[in-house]
Design a protein around this motif. Structure first.
Motif, mmCIF file in Angstrom:
data_model
loop_
_atom_site.group_PDB
_atom_site.id
_atom_site.type_symbol
_atom_site.label_atom_id
_atom_site.label_comp_id
_atom_site.label_asym_id
_atom_site.label_seq_id
_atom_site.Cartn_x
_atom_site.Cartn_y
_atom_site.Cartn_z
ATOM 1 N N ALA A 11 2.974 0.906 -0.972
ATOM 2 C CA ALA A 11 2.534 1.659 0.136
ATOM 3 C C ALA A 11 2.000 3.693 -0.054
ATOM 4 C CB ALA A 11 2.714 2.016 1.755
ATOM 5 N N ASN A 19 -3.306 4.348 8.777
ATOM 6 C CA ASN A 19 -2.128 5.795 9.658
ATOM 7 C C ASN A 19 -3.599 6.947 9.489
ATOM 8 O OD1 ASN A 19 0.385 4.626 10.109
ATOM 9 N ND2 ASN A 19 -0.071 2.852 8.711
ATOM 10 N N ASN A 28 8.697 2.096 1.252
ATOM 11 C CA ASN A 28 7.395 1.510 0.599
ATOM 12 C C ASN A 28 7.273 2.190 -0.347
ATOM 13 O OD1 ASN A 28 5.039 -0.516 0.648
ATOM 14 N ND2 ASN A 28 4.762 -0.442 3.011
ATOM 15 N N ALA A 80 -0.882 4.235 -2.497
ATOM 16 C CA ALA A 80 -2.207 3.653 -2.756
ATOM 17 C C ALA A 80 -2.573 4.693 -1.182
ATOM 18 C CB ALA A 80 -2.233 2.862 -1.128
ATOM 19 N N GLN A 102 5.542 -5.378 -1.335
ATOM 20 C CA GLN A 102 6.652 -4.450 -0.917
ATOM 21 C C GLN A 102 8.241 -5.196 -1.334
ATOM 22 O OE1 GLN A 102 7.064 -2.546 2.808
ATOM 23 N NE2 GLN A 102 9.155 -1.430 2.337
ATOM 24 N N PHE A 138 7.084 5.732 4.780
ATOM 25 C CA PHE A 138 6.755 5.452 3.802
ATOM 26 C C PHE A 138 7.758 5.368 2.678
ATOM 27 C CE2 PHE A 138 1.908 5.241 4.801
ATOM 28 C CZ PHE A 138 2.566 4.252 5.930
ATOM 29 N N ASN A 185 -1.325 -3.110 1.060
ATOM 30 C CA ASN A 185 -0.542 -1.417 1.676
ATOM 31 C C ASN A 185 -2.009 -0.252 1.547
ATOM 32 O OD1 ASN A 185 1.384 -1.482 0.270
ATOM 33 N ND2 ASN A 185 1.095 -2.248 -2.163
ATOM 34 N N TYR A 186 -2.957 -0.637 0.854
ATOM 35 C CA TYR A 186 -4.077 0.272 1.105
ATOM 36 C C TYR A 186 -4.621 0.522 2.731
ATOM 37 C CZ TYR A 186 -4.683 0.671 -3.970
ATOM 38 O OH TYR A 186 -4.623 1.371 -4.854
ATOM 39 N N ARG A 187 -4.853 -1.476 3.322
ATOM 40 C CA ARG A 187 -4.914 -1.557 4.533
ATOM 41 C C ARG A 187 -3.533 -0.904 5.446
ATOM 42 N NH1 ARG A 187 -6.458 -6.634 2.908
ATOM 43 N NH2 ARG A 187 -3.829 -7.848 3.762
ATOM 44 N N LEU A 188 -2.364 -0.173 4.643
ATOM 45 C CA LEU A 188 -1.207 -0.211 6.238
ATOM 46 C C LEU A 188 -1.873 1.688 5.671
ATOM 47 C CD1 LEU A 188 1.531 -0.437 7.394
ATOM 48 C CD2 LEU A 188 2.238 0.059 5.262
ATOM 49 N N VAL A 189 -2.108 2.308 4.869
ATOM 50 C CA VAL A 189 -3.063 3.438 5.135
ATOM 51 C C VAL A 189 -3.349 3.855 5.806
ATOM 52 C CG1 VAL A 189 -2.863 5.821 2.929
ATOM 53 C CG2 VAL A 189 -1.529 3.862 2.413
ATOM 54 N N SER A 239 0.400 0.013 -6.810
ATOM 55 C CA SER A 239 0.181 -0.352 -5.474
ATOM 56 C C SER A 239 -0.479 -1.310 -5.076
ATOM 57 C CB SER A 239 -0.884 1.050 -5.383
ATOM 58 O OG SER A 239 -2.135 0.680 -6.204
#
Length: 291
Positions: A258, A80, A255, A261, A54, A252, A73-77, A50
């Protein structure tokens, strides 16, 4: 001639060097190490994966830490609507657990302290509830929720989840309440206390270990529940974390970091709850089924 009786020979004492020494269980230790590796290695891989970018994920060594770890990856999750799904899971888990405990505790008290035979026969109905699989009732549950106009709402998840958690909760609480001495109830009745007073002032404090046990157990099951949210909800704003993880997996697909994560973020509350109450959970379940 006098007969001389031979003196009884003294029992030889074992020297300290001849005492039996417990040999270490090498086979058991080896099995424990293997099992620890089976548990730890996937968790370790998920954590370091995690934190991996990528780019180059499939070409890097999966067991080596990333050279340049990142929290992207944590910021992307989190960007959303993860916080919204987390809040839905908290509401569903908290409401289901409170409803289950309230109904189950009063039912268990009535079964243990009730004088009517019909109350005690209801215990067999709760035992029968354990034999009914959840998957076999999904069509009737969907029909009832749709007729009650609760489809695609959080109560549509809360009510069926509480209904299937009540039988086991009642059985555990009944076994604990039966161990409370009758003299305590009789002394309170002589002082003029009614059933409600004895329920809240006597039975509730003494059954606190059992209540904590079933609360943790039911909360973990509801938090990880997937079937009811999948069948009884449709809108994205009504999703809970298990269903959101499924959608993240589709969103994802390539990814993988992500997705991992999101999995780790969703397991943190469960892990914290288990670490805090693991002794109560294991000890309460062992005592509840062993009585």
């Amino acid at each position: 001639m006098r007969e001389t009786s031979a003196a009884p020979a003294a029992m030889p004492r074992r020297s300290p060097s001849r005492r039996r020494v417990r040999r270490p269980n090498l086979l058991g230790a080896l099995g424990g190490i293997v099992w620890l590796a089976i548990v730890i290695v996937p968790v370790y891989w998920a954590v370091i994966a995690s934190l991996r970018p990528q780019e180059g994920f499939f070409t890097a060594d999966p067991l080596l830490p990333p050279a340049h770890p990142t929290l992207a990856n944590y910021r992307l999750v989190l960007d959303n609507d993860f916080a919204h799904y987390f809040l839905n899971s908290v509401i569903v888990t908290g409401a289901t657990t409170l409803l289950t405990l309230a109904v189950s505790f009063m039912a268990a008290y009535a079964i243990v302290r009730g004088d009517r035979r019909s109350l005690r026969l209801t215990f067999n109905l709760f035992l029968l509830g354990l034999a009914i699989p959840l998957q076999a009732t999904i069509i009737p549950v969907y029909y009832l929720i749709a007729k009650a106009r609760m489809y695609d709402t959080l109560p549509a998840i809360i009510l069926p989840s509480a209904a299937f958690a009540i039988p086991l909760t009642v059985i555990i609480l009944v076994n604990f309440l039966r161990d409370i001495p009758d003299e305590l109830f009789e002394s309170m009745r002589v002082d003029g206390a009614g059933d409600w007073r004895m329920l809240w002032s006597l039975a509730l404090p003494l059954a606190r270990p059992a209540i904590i046990t079933v609360a943790i157990y039911d909360a973990l099951n509801v938090w990880n529940g997937f079937l009811f949210p999948l069948i009884l909800t449709q809108s994205p704003d009504k999703r809970v974390l298990p269903l959101a993880l499924w959608t993240f997996q589709g969103q994802f697909t390539v990814n993988v970091p992500a997705v991992l994560a999101a999995v780790l973020l969703s397991t943190l509350p469960v892990l914290a709850l288990y670490v805090v109450g693991r002794r109560q959970l294991i000890g309460g379940l062992t005592a509840g089924f062993g009585k």
